[in-house]
Scaffold this active site. Sequence first.
Site, PDB file in Angstrom:
ATOM      1  N   HIS A   1      54.155  33.153  32.586  1.00  0.00           N
ATOM      2  CA  HIS A   1      54.736  32.894  30.871  1.00  0.00           C
ATOM      3  C   HIS A   1      55.867  32.412  31.014  1.00  0.00           C
ATOM      4  O   HIS A   1      56.230  32.399  30.141  1.00  0.00           O
ATOM      5  CB  HIS A   1      54.644  34.090  30.571  1.00  0.00           C
ATOM      6  CG  HIS A   1      54.191  34.759  30.664  1.00  0.00           C
ATOM      7  ND1 HIS A   1      53.052  36.202  31.868  1.00  0.00           N
ATOM      8  CD2 HIS A   1      53.051  36.025  29.745  1.00  0.00           C
ATOM      9  CE1 HIS A   1      52.185  36.621  30.935  1.00  0.00           C
ATOM     10  NE2 HIS A   1      52.137  36.575  29.586  1.00  0.00           N
TER      11      HIS A   1
ATOM     12  N   GLU B   1      42.790  33.741  22.149  1.00  0.00           N
ATOM     13  CA  GLU B   1      43.216  32.433  21.240  1.00  0.00           C
ATOM     14  C   GLU B   1      42.181  31.952  21.070  1.00  0.00           C
ATOM     15  O   GLU B   1      41.912  31.077  20.479  1.00  0.00           O
ATOM     16  CB  GLU B   1      44.108  32.757  22.591  1.00  0.00           C
ATOM     17  CG  GLU B   1      45.166  32.911  22.548  1.00  0.00           C
ATOM     18  CD  GLU B   1      45.497  35.010  23.117  1.00  0.00           C
ATOM     19  OE1 GLU B   1      46.244  34.602  23.393  1.00  0.00           O
ATOM     20  OE2 GLU B   1      44.499  34.580  24.217  1.00  0.00           O
TER      21      GLU B   1
END
Length: 326
Positions: free
Chosen positions: A131, A62
């Site tokens: 998550h 990322e």
Amino acid sequence: MSEKMQAMREALRAALHEEMVRDENVFIMGEEVGRWDGTHKVTRGFFAEFGERRVRDTPISEMAIAGAAVGAAMAGLRPVAEIMTINFAFLSLDAIINHAAKVHYMFNGQFNAPLVIRCATGWGNQATATHSHSPEHIFAHFPGLYVGIPSNARDAKGMLKSSIRDNNPVLFCESIALYPKPTMVPDDPDFLVPIGKSDYKRRGDDVTIISYGRGVEWSLEAADALAKEGVECEVVDLRWLRPLDLDLVFESFKKTNRAVVVEEAMPFYSVGSEISAQIQEHMFDYMDAPVKRVSAMDVPLPFAHDIELMALPDTQKVISAVKEVL
């Protein structure tokens, strides 16, 4: 202007497609956005149509995705970088916050960073604690970065198109639970929703409900249920957390004198905290009751489905909050 029923996923795809056709400097990058059509299938078919140069599969990093997007934007391109979920955006904070958000200021306006970082957000579906986040407000803390989070397919299309055309960096947050939800969406390739403008989603005189993203769905469901009991709620959709438009919030509060803030995020240091403070600071003379907040519980989200639902906001919790302020 013709309209058709589209799920949010389809509206986002239409926005991306129209902007890529309109401007050859717009390109897509991220994990699995090309050959695999995107994790959430928003970029389905793009690789075959636009090719590898404009639909770029990246490594699973990322920080590399966001960093490369900042560099490409500074060089004159308009990248739309997908980070699979907002949880992973924590790994790219330096590129987003210290570079994208600040480069225009640090270089005295000599550079812009016209990029969009798309990321799915929200709790639920037993994705467990690591998550399941809704931390959009964390990113909205920093000046120089716009943060948008649509509550329906129509707004999603217009907001994403405006974000791609703007010269500022935008974190564009898409509620996972809203991807399949349909609304009427304009076909017009120049349909835009202005950056930094909130919107009335329902009019009423008794209580103002302020929300964004998935919270708007709960708010509207609660308002419909309360209307059957004679309580008319006004629902204000913020749409953008930065720039934050409070004009409709204040306008509505002057009329109703009561407010409930609904959000999917956890309660502390949140959008609900900020809205409550702004109302108290600027609308104190109009207050007939304390501002009530509805949010997720202040806990990591459990895996067990029944306990997970207990920790999340829902329509009934909004109804209870409205009745409290009345």
